[in-house]
Design an enzyme around this catalytic site. Structure first.
Site, short mmCIF file in Angstrom:
data_model
loop_
_atom_site.label_atom_id
_atom_site.label_comp_id
_atom_site.label_asym_id
_atom_site.label_seq_id
_atom_site.Cartn_x
_atom_site.Cartn_y
_atom_site.Cartn_z
N ALA A 28 54.49 105.71 14.80
CA ALA A 28 55.32 106.39 15.80
C ALA A 28 54.46 107.45 16.52
CB ALA A 28 56.55 106.98 15.13
N VAL A 86 48.64 104.04 17.29
CA VAL A 86 49.44 105.25 17.08
C VAL A 86 50.13 105.53 18.41
CG1 VAL A 86 49.38 107.72 16.53
CG2 VAL A 86 47.79 106.15 15.41
N CYS A 87 51.41 105.96 18.32
CA CYS A 87 52.11 106.42 19.52
C CYS A 87 52.15 105.29 20.57
CB CYS A 87 51.39 107.69 20.02
SG CYS A 87 52.29 108.74 21.16
N THR A 88 51.93 105.61 21.81
CA THR A 88 52.02 104.60 22.86
C THR A 88 50.81 103.66 22.89
OG1 THR A 88 51.12 106.20 24.43
CG2 THR A 88 53.51 105.98 24.34
#
Lengths: 216, 216
Positions: free
Chosen positions: B149, B99-101
């Site tokens: 994202a 998730v995310c970075t």
């Protein structure tokens, strides 16, 4: 501004984290996780523990209180240390809030009597039985009392509160930074939208134990 | 089925909890929070700590791996114990996810080379620089690699994965029980939708430090 998120054994994790990740975006916000004792507090599935950094006694005057829910309503409604603390701090809070069945704690503490409020869809009748006028809305404002529906609705509540407290642009920034542009792969997020047989199954399986966890 | 959610100092809380609250609804799922050492792991705001129950060494063969993100990409990309563990467990996972970075850790570990993937909108260029083909999609499947994202998108990813693994009805039940019927009070959840001056401000403020936390 001090934001106190109450923890207790068998709370639902996302109920606490949704408001945390949004309200934490208020400039100058200090968020404290508070419980009957400091240290790890297990969630409803027993697979996660969040650390309570303060005891109830150590947080006498929070500006905002958030009460998450959990699948067994007794954990909130019969939790005297939690209810005593809620009654005490409510005297000076700016906002008193809940997510999911956390509203049953606010109601059991006598803070929602005669007010409009909401809860997890499986708990709305219990809420009505406590002298509260339940609504089917996702986020309900009644004076300084703000209640959100089940589990994930705490994100929407948090953004709405950030807007009230810190302005629309701050709330939009928080939404942009957590990239909250929801695209659920199904459209089953409410009893009105989910397949009827699933709604009925969960009404039967959970009985009076409101707000069954996703892992049940 | 063992689901391992990796923790490291300065992770973003909702990145971990979104997948936890959804994937935990897979029948028989055992979720473990894993880190370099057991005990409390502080999040990016330093106001929350999640307890890691296992060390990386103690979880050699998870079926699903989830890597959350955090605002300073070095925490993931230069985290050798995390990267070593990801390379090792990926050999036998059914799904390797982020998730995310968190996708920057998968990419730095060499697991996404030449693949399609996504990340927080502020980190897509960094991801491209690691030999990954970034997309603007919210959830990207490329073989067994699933990337989401920014922050809140882990809920959508989790539901999509529950559907693949346990069927549409189970995923719909999870969505219904967490009452995931999003009604954000603003429409600012992506750089395409948010006011342009806010997008530009956050691009400037965060610079190369991808995925600033909501509390920054």
């Amino acid at each position: 501004m001090q934001i106190a998120i109450a923890l207790y054994d068998r709370f639902t994790a996302l109920d606490a984290i949704g408001p945390y990740q949004t309200l934490g975006g208020i400039p100058g916000a200090e968020v404290v996780f508070v419980a009957g004792r400091t240290g790890p507090v297990p969630d409803d599935a027993g697979q996660l523990a969040l650390v309570a950094g303060r005891t109830f006694d150590e947080v006498p005057h929070p500006d905002i209180v958030v009460v998450p829910g959990g699948p067994d309503q007794r954990d909130q409604m019969e939790n005297e240390p939690l209810l005593d603390w809620l009654r005490a701090v409510d005297a000076t809070t700016t906002w008193t809030t809940s997510v999911c069945t956390g509203s049953l704690a606010l109601a059991a503490a006598g803070l929602l009597t005669g007010r409009e409020a909401t809860s997890h869809w499986l708990a709305l009748e219990v809420l009505d039985g406590l002298g509260v006028r339940s609504t089917g809305q996702r986020v309900v404002f009644d004076g300084k009392y703000v209640t959100a529906a089940g589990v994930s609705s705490g994100i929407d509540m948090g953004l709405a509160l950030v807007g009230r407290i810190a302005g629309d642009e701050r709330a939009q920034s928080v939404q942009l930074l957590i990239e909250y542009d929801p695209q659920p792969p199904y459209d089953a997020g409410s009893p009105e939208k989910a397949p009827a047989h699933l709604v009925e199954m969960w009404r039967r399986e959970t009985g009076l134990a409101a707000g069954a966890p996703a892992g049940s």
